[in-house]
Design a protein around this motif. Structure first.
Motif, PDB file in Angstrom:
ATOM      1  N   LEU A  66      -4.171 -34.377  13.296  1.00  0.00           N
ATOM      2  CA  LEU A  66      -2.754 -34.571  13.587  1.00  0.00           C
ATOM      3  C   LEU A  66      -1.953 -33.800  12.548  1.00  0.00           C
ATOM      4  N   GLY A  67      -1.113 -32.870  13.004  1.00  0.00           N
ATOM      5  CA  GLY A  67      -0.305 -32.067  12.080  1.00  0.00           C
ATOM      6  C   GLY A  67      -0.811 -30.640  12.041  1.00  0.00           C
ATOM      7  N   ALA A  68       0.078 -29.728  11.607  1.00  0.00           N
ATOM      8  CA  ALA A  68      -0.294 -28.308  11.551  1.00  0.00           C
ATOM      9  C   ALA A  68       0.351 -27.623  10.360  1.00  0.00           C
ATOM     10  N   GLY A  69       0.647 -28.383   9.299  1.00  0.00           N
ATOM     11  CA  GLY A  69       1.241 -27.815   8.082  1.00  0.00           C
ATOM     12  C   GLY A  69       0.165 -27.377   7.098  1.00  0.00           C
ATOM     13  N   GLY A  70       0.539 -27.273   5.834  1.00  0.00           N
ATOM     14  CA  GLY A  70      -0.392 -26.818   4.788  1.00  0.00           C
ATOM     15  C   GLY A  70      -1.590 -27.742   4.631  1.00  0.00           C
ATOM     16  N   ALA A  71      -1.345 -29.041   4.709  1.00  0.00           N
ATOM     17  CA  ALA A  71      -2.431 -30.001   4.538  1.00  0.00           C
ATOM     18  C   ALA A  71      -3.419 -29.895   5.706  1.00  0.00           C
ATOM     19  N   ALA A  72      -2.901 -29.647   6.905  1.00  0.00           N
ATOM     20  CA  ALA A  72      -3.771 -29.491   8.077  1.00  0.00           C
ATOM     21  C   ALA A  72      -4.654 -28.255   7.907  1.00  0.00           C
ATOM     22  N   ARG A  73      -4.065 -27.174   7.364  1.00  0.00           N
ATOM     23  CA  ARG A  73      -4.851 -25.950   7.160  1.00  0.00           C
ATOM     24  C   ARG A  73      -5.961 -26.167   6.145  1.00  0.00           C
ATOM     25  N   THR A 120      -3.253 -31.357  17.146  1.00  0.00           N
ATOM     26  CA  THR A 120      -2.069 -31.759  17.886  1.00  0.00           C
ATOM     27  C   THR A 120      -0.924 -31.908  16.895  1.00  0.00           C
ATOM     28  N   ASN A 121       0.257 -31.420  17.284  1.00  0.00           N
ATOM     29  CA  ASN A 121       1.388 -31.397  16.360  1.00  0.00           C
ATOM     30  C   ASN A 121       2.685 -31.509  17.149  1.00  0.00           C
ATOM     31  N   ARG A 122       3.683 -32.179  16.511  1.00  0.00           N
ATOM     32  CA  ARG A 122       4.992 -32.336  17.171  1.00  0.00           C
ATOM     33  C   ARG A 122       5.511 -30.983  17.658  1.00  0.00           C
ATOM     34  N   THR A 123       5.461 -29.979  16.784  1.00  0.00           N
ATOM     35  CA  THR A 123       5.870 -28.624  17.186  1.00  0.00           C
ATOM     36  C   THR A 123       4.629 -27.918  17.718  1.00  0.00           C
ATOM     37  N   HIS A 124       4.529 -27.852  19.032  1.00  0.00           N
ATOM     38  CA  HIS A 124       3.288 -27.378  19.647  1.00  0.00           C
ATOM     39  C   HIS A 124       2.948 -25.941  19.251  1.00  0.00           C
ATOM     40  N   ALA A 125       3.976 -25.098  19.083  1.00  0.00           N
ATOM     41  CA  ALA A 125       3.727 -23.689  18.735  1.00  0.00           C
ATOM     42  C   ALA A 125       2.934 -23.586  17.433  1.00  0.00           C
ATOM     43  N   SER A 126       3.199 -24.471  16.455  1.00  0.00           N
ATOM     44  CA  SER A 126       2.452 -24.434  15.179  1.00  0.00           C
ATOM     45  C   SER A 126       0.999 -24.834  15.404  1.00  0.00           C
ATOM     46  N   ALA A 127       0.781 -25.835  16.272  1.00  0.00           N
ATOM     47  CA  ALA A 127      -0.595 -26.247  16.582  1.00  0.00           C
ATOM     48  C   ALA A 127      -1.335 -25.088  17.247  1.00  0.00           C
ATOM     49  N   PRO A 184      -1.003 -30.904  23.424  1.00  0.00           N
ATOM     50  CA  PRO A 184       0.380 -31.332  23.171  1.00  0.00           C
ATOM     51  C   PRO A 184       0.435 -32.702  22.474  1.00  0.00           C
ATOM     52  N   TRP A 185       1.405 -32.862  21.605  1.00  0.00           N
ATOM     53  CA  TRP A 185       1.616 -34.096  20.828  1.00  0.00           C
ATOM     54  C   TRP A 185       1.705 -35.316  21.756  1.00  0.00           C
ATOM     55  N   GLU A 186       2.310 -35.140  22.917  1.00  0.00           N
ATOM     56  CA  GLU A 186       2.468 -36.251  23.876  1.00  0.00           C
ATOM     57  C   GLU A 186       1.114 -36.711  24.421  1.00  0.00           C
ATOM     58  N   ASN A 230      -5.263 -37.654   9.957  1.00  0.00           N
ATOM     59  CA  ASN A 230      -3.802 -37.528   9.951  1.00  0.00           C
ATOM     60  C   ASN A 230      -3.356 -36.733   8.736  1.00  0.00           C
ATOM     61  N   THR A 231      -2.742 -35.564   8.984  1.00  0.00           N
ATOM     62  CA  THR A 231      -2.217 -34.767   7.865  1.00  0.00           C
ATOM     63  C   THR A 231      -0.688 -34.758   7.885  1.00  0.00           C
ATOM     64  N   THR A 232      -0.085 -35.527   8.780  1.00  0.00           N
ATOM     65  CA  THR A 232       1.385 -35.579   8.801  1.00  0.00           C
ATOM     66  C   THR A 232       1.869 -36.607   7.776  1.00  0.00           C
ATOM     67  N   SER A 233       3.162 -36.600   7.531  1.00  0.00           N
ATOM     68  CA  SER A 233       3.727 -37.565   6.583  1.00  0.00           C
ATOM     69  C   SER A 233       4.108 -38.871   7.285  1.00  0.00           C
ATOM     70  N   LEU A 234       3.818 -38.975   8.569  1.00  0.00           N
ATOM     71  CA  LEU A 234       4.166 -40.190   9.317  1.00  0.00           C
ATOM     72  C   LEU A 234       3.369 -41.378   8.790  1.00  0.00           C
ATOM     73  N   GLY A 235       4.083 -42.494   8.567  1.00  0.00           N
ATOM     74  CA  GLY A 235       3.417 -43.695   8.043  1.00  0.00           C
ATOM     75  C   GLY A 235       3.603 -43.846   6.549  1.00  0.00           C
ATOM     76  N   LYS A 280       9.214 -42.994   5.522  1.00  0.00           N
ATOM     77  CA  LYS A 280       9.192 -42.076   6.671  1.00  0.00           C
ATOM     78  C   LYS A 280       8.999 -42.890   7.949  1.00  0.00           C
ATOM     79  N   GLU A 281       9.098 -42.188   9.069  1.00  0.00           N
ATOM     80  CA  GLU A 281       8.869 -42.870  10.346  1.00  0.00           C
ATOM     81  C   GLU A 281       7.419 -43.321  10.450  1.00  0.00           C
ATOM     82  N   PRO A 282       7.161 -44.403  11.225  1.00  0.00           N
ATOM     83  CA  PRO A 282       5.762 -44.782  11.438  1.00  0.00           C
ATOM     84  C   PRO A 282       5.051 -43.781  12.346  1.00  0.00           C
TER      85      PRO A 282
HETATM   86  P1  ATR Z   1       2.143 -30.364   4.435  1.00  0.00           P
HETATM   87  O1  ATR Z   1       2.117 -29.050   3.736  1.00  0.00           O
HETATM   88  O2  ATR Z   1       1.995 -31.543   3.520  1.00  0.00           O
HETATM   89  O3  ATR Z   1       1.198 -30.428   5.579  1.00  0.00           O
HETATM   90  P2  ATR Z   1       4.391 -29.786   6.150  1.00  0.00           P
HETATM   91  O4  ATR Z   1       3.972 -28.380   6.208  1.00  0.00           O
HETATM   92  O5  ATR Z   1       5.823 -30.115   5.984  1.00  0.00           O
HETATM   93  O6  ATR Z   1       3.644 -30.548   4.960  1.00  0.00           O
HETATM   94  O7  ATR Z   1       3.804 -30.530   7.437  1.00  0.00           O
HETATM   95  C1  ATR Z   1       4.176 -31.809   7.770  1.00  0.00           C
HETATM   96  C2  ATR Z   1       3.509 -32.190   9.092  1.00  0.00           C
HETATM   97  O8  ATR Z   1       4.009 -33.466   9.485  1.00  0.00           O
HETATM   98  C3  ATR Z   1       3.842 -31.209  10.208  1.00  0.00           C
HETATM   99  O9  ATR Z   1       2.722 -31.112  11.053  1.00  0.00           O
HETATM  100  C4  ATR Z   1       5.015 -31.903  10.888  1.00  0.00           C
HETATM  101  O10 ATR Z   1       5.194 -31.547  12.235  1.00  0.00           O
HETATM  102  P3  ATR Z   1       6.138 -30.270  12.618  1.00  0.00           P
HETATM  103  O11 ATR Z   1       5.276 -29.056  12.485  1.00  0.00           O
HETATM  104  O12 ATR Z   1       6.545 -30.547  14.031  1.00  0.00           O
HETATM  105  O13 ATR Z   1       7.286 -30.286  11.657  1.00  0.00           O
HETATM  106  C5  ATR Z   1       4.594 -33.343  10.795  1.00  0.00           C
HETATM  107  N1  ATR Z   1       5.739 -34.248  10.927  1.00  0.00           N
HETATM  108  C6  ATR Z   1       6.698 -34.492  10.020  1.00  0.00           C
HETATM  109  N2  ATR Z   1       7.589 -35.384  10.495  1.00  0.00           N
HETATM  110  C7  ATR Z   1       7.198 -35.684  11.763  1.00  0.00           C
HETATM  111  C8  ATR Z   1       7.703 -36.550  12.802  1.00  0.00           C
HETATM  112  N3  ATR Z   1       8.801 -37.279  12.620  1.00  0.00           N
HETATM  113  N4  ATR Z   1       7.003 -36.618  13.966  1.00  0.00           N
HETATM  114  C9  ATR Z   1       5.886 -35.885  14.148  1.00  0.00           C
HETATM  115  N5  ATR Z   1       5.363 -35.058  13.218  1.00  0.00           N
HETATM  116  C10 ATR Z   1       6.004 -34.964  12.044  1.00  0.00           C
END
Ligand code: ATR
Length: 272
Positions: free
Chosen positions: A128-135, A152-159, A172-174, A188-193, A197-199
């Motif tokens: 879950l997630g596609a940011g630096g931590a996911a990589r 899978t990631n909220r912003t599908h293009a990054s995934a 898709p995130w959905e 889970n590599t997102t900041s959710l939870g 932050k949001e759950p």
């Molecule tokens: P990091 O380098 O720690 O991975 P990041 O690059 O900011 O930090 O990535 C944060 C991740 O959490 C991303 O995958 C982000 O999704 P987006 O690419 O759509 O931004 C995800 N994230 C953050 N807030 C979110 C939310 N409210 N709902 C879903 N995903 C969220």
């Protein structure tokens, strides 16, 4: 012994646990060193990096928002950092700066310490997630021999971009709950939870009971995701260990000692 300086550059940095981690190890191994925080706003990067360079640091960690920007100030970037596309650790050698990345090491080392043999968990991974931590997690899992990886990631293009670059699949995130079926490891590599932050909205009904669940979030230590997973009997791994083990590797790169990650260190980091 001359006084060694290491530290962290980022913005903000005041909340960082790294001074406690490295300070604990300096005392434990009798190293005359200091871990300093350098809060560098993005608009001041060039002059501030020059100032840091003039201090003659042994090395330093790099955090948000400088993990990519720092590369242009380095003489060399090692393969670990190149694969992740970001630098979290810099080592100074004869006035030259070498960029590395210890996040993948931190992630996989803690995962293996907690789960033991990783083989049963590697065939089908969902990230879950596609940011630096996911990589970083992706690189570590591929090196460990992971089979099929889905992102899978909220912003599908990054995934999709990350999936394309690494031979993984993007969904898709959905559709994330349906994607849990047949998974052996959920990451889970997102900041959710995270506190404040949001759950993370994720019903685990489709997740096989023997799948391991990893959460990069460590505040709170037991996230709602891990609590929900534990309650249904899935093995769980929390995010604090990745922080401690990425620091262990950085400490080794600077001081040549692999410091111990133990309960006392964990207590030191969690103390109010
Ligand atoms: P990091 O380098 O720690 O991975 P990041 O690059 O900011 O930090 O990535 C944060 C991740 O959490 C991303 O995958 C982000 O999704 P987006 O690419 O759509 O931004 C995800 N994230 C953050 N807030 C979110 C939310 N409210 N709902 C879903 N995903 C969220």
């Amino acid at each position: 012994m001359s006084h060694i300086i290491t530290g962290l550059i980022g913005h903000p940095v005041a909340h960082s646990k790294s001074p406690r981690i490295h300070g604990y190890w300096h005392r434990r191994y009798g190293i005359a060193a200091e871990y300093r925080l350098f809060d560098i706003a993005p608009e001041n990067v060039a002059p501030e990096i020059a100032r840091v360079k003039s201090l003659g640091l042994r090395g330093f960690n790099v955090t948000v928002p400088h993990k990519i920007t720092i590369m242009k100030f380095l003489e060399e970037v090692d393969t670990a950092a190149q694969k992740i596309g970001a630098v979290n650790t810099v080592i100074a050698r004869d006035g030259q700066w070498l960029g590395s990345n210890t996040d993948a090491y931190g992630f996989i080392t803690h995962l293996a310490h907690t789960l033991g043999n990783l083989a049963p968990y590697l065939p089908r991974v969902l990230i879950l997630g596609a940011g630096g931590a996911a990589r970083a997690a992706m690189v570590a899992l591929m090196e460990a021999g992971a089979g099929e990886i889905t992102i899978t990631n909220r912003t599908h293009a990054s995934a999709e971009a990350l999936a394309r670059a690494s031979g993984a699949r993007a969904v898709p995130w959905e559709k994330r709950e349906a994607a849990l079926a047949g998974i052996t490891l959920l990451v889970n590599t997102t900041s959710l939870g995270m506190q404040g932050k949001e759950p993370l909205a994720l019903d685990l009904q489709q997740l096989p009971p023997e799948a391991a669940v990893y959460d990069i979030v460590y505040a709170p230590l037991e996230t709602a995701l891990l609590r929900q997973a534990s309650a249904r009997g899935n093995p769980v791994v929390g995010g604090l260990g990745m922080l401690l083990y990425q620091a262990q590797r950085a400490f080794f790169l600077w001081h040549g000692i692999t410091p111990e990650v133990d309960a006392a260190l964990q207590q030191e980091v969690l103390a109010p």
